[in-house]
Design an enzyme around this catalytic site. Sequence first.
Site: not given
Ligand SMILES: NC(=O)c1ccc[n+]([C@@H]2O[C@H](COP(=O)([O-])OP(=O)(O)OC[C@H]3O[C@@H](n4cnc5c(N)ncnc54)[C@H](O)[C@@H]3O)[C@@H](O)[C@H]2O)c1
Length: 315
Positions: A126-127, A149
């Site tokens: 959403d951001e 971000y």
């Molecule tokens: N957490 C939220 O509230 C939220 C909300 C909306 C969207 N998102 C999106 O959902 C996705 C997952 O979010 P999350 O909270 O599970 O993130 P997280 O930070 O918990 O996990 C990210 C994972 O990606 C891996 N990673 C990061 N960079 C990498 C790379 N270059 N190559 C391989 N692996 C890599 C990390 O090791 C980690 O396991 C993201 O794209 C985030 O932008 C998250």
Amino acid sequence: MQSKSKLIFVTGGLGFIGKHFVKRCLDMGHFVTNVDMVNYAADRFANEVFKKHNNYRHLEEDIAELGHLPESDFLVNFAAESHVDNSIANSRQFCHSNVIGVQRLLELTRAKSAAGAPHFIQISTDEVYGDIVEGRHRESDPLRPSNPYSSTKAAADMLVFGWARTFGLRYNIVRMTNNYGLNQYPEKLIPKSALRMRRGLPALLQGDGSYVRSWLHVEDAIDAILTIMQKGESNTVYNVHGKCELPNKDVVLKIADILGVPEKDAYVLIPNRVGQDVRYSLDDARIRALGWKSVRDFDKELKTVAMEDDFKRFL
Ligand SMILES: NC(=O)c1ccc[n+]([C@@H]2O[C@H](COP(=O)([O-])OP(=O)(O)OC[C@H]3O[C@@H](n4cnc5c(N)ncnc54)[C@H](O)[C@@H]3O)[C@@H](O)[C@H]2O)c1
């Protein structure tokens, strides 16, 4: 996506949302290849559990350096740096993983023949729209990200559009609000506040705590992604809104109430995040038309996180 087994190429499948997705796919009998470089937020414990399934394979690689895309029906890209405060401190790794990483995945997808290329699911946020004081953002709204971000996530969405038009990429973009649930790395508001209060420390509230977020349970988020994979219209963006929209202060006070912490000890105010977004809110009528809606009850699930999460896998 029909119910028969599929080959699913997941990135970031050891992160908070990714691991819930991987678990569900393994339970459904799909074959999962998970590329996760295992950064600080990755759940190594989950990986050991997944490895007991013979329909699971983990590759410890950086998506930005990936040399090969195995045969797959879907590529679901969760891999990203995901914490806004870290991006304000240093944006380099965010540009690397969230932008260059997506460009690499798109190029590997493009290198496949049209028939052999996976359907590309980009997990977005959403951001990317920036904040909205009243009303809700629709999928057609312009992207006006507010911090490094969200800028990198918006850039990734734009790359997907470009690859679709120029190279015929088949894709969906899934823009979700804040996820919460069990086993989230304790840097985000809910797990961090619960952990601090359980250690006898006050939660840290940025600014005056009035900033509003929409809370989406991670299992509702997985249902949404699977719905889009099964029934979504190709080359379409879907917003996914949570069941509960609240100011951060109210969330922290609910956690205090669950843990029996008096209000006066529940939080301290700390300097505001630079560029703080006032409120995020999404119109998700498009995915609701596919039959999905957010169903998990916020108060009940918050209680589960606050009472049951021991965070041991990260500490
Ligand atoms: N957490 C939220 O509230 C939220 C909300 C909306 C969207 N998102 C999106 O959902 C996705 C997952 O979010 P999350 O909270 O599970 O993130 P997280 O930070 O918990 O996990 C990210 C994972 O990606 C891996 N990673 C990061 N960079 C990498 C790379 N270059 N190559 C391989 N692996 C890599 C990390 O090791 C980690 O396991 C993201 O794209 C985030 O932008 C998250």
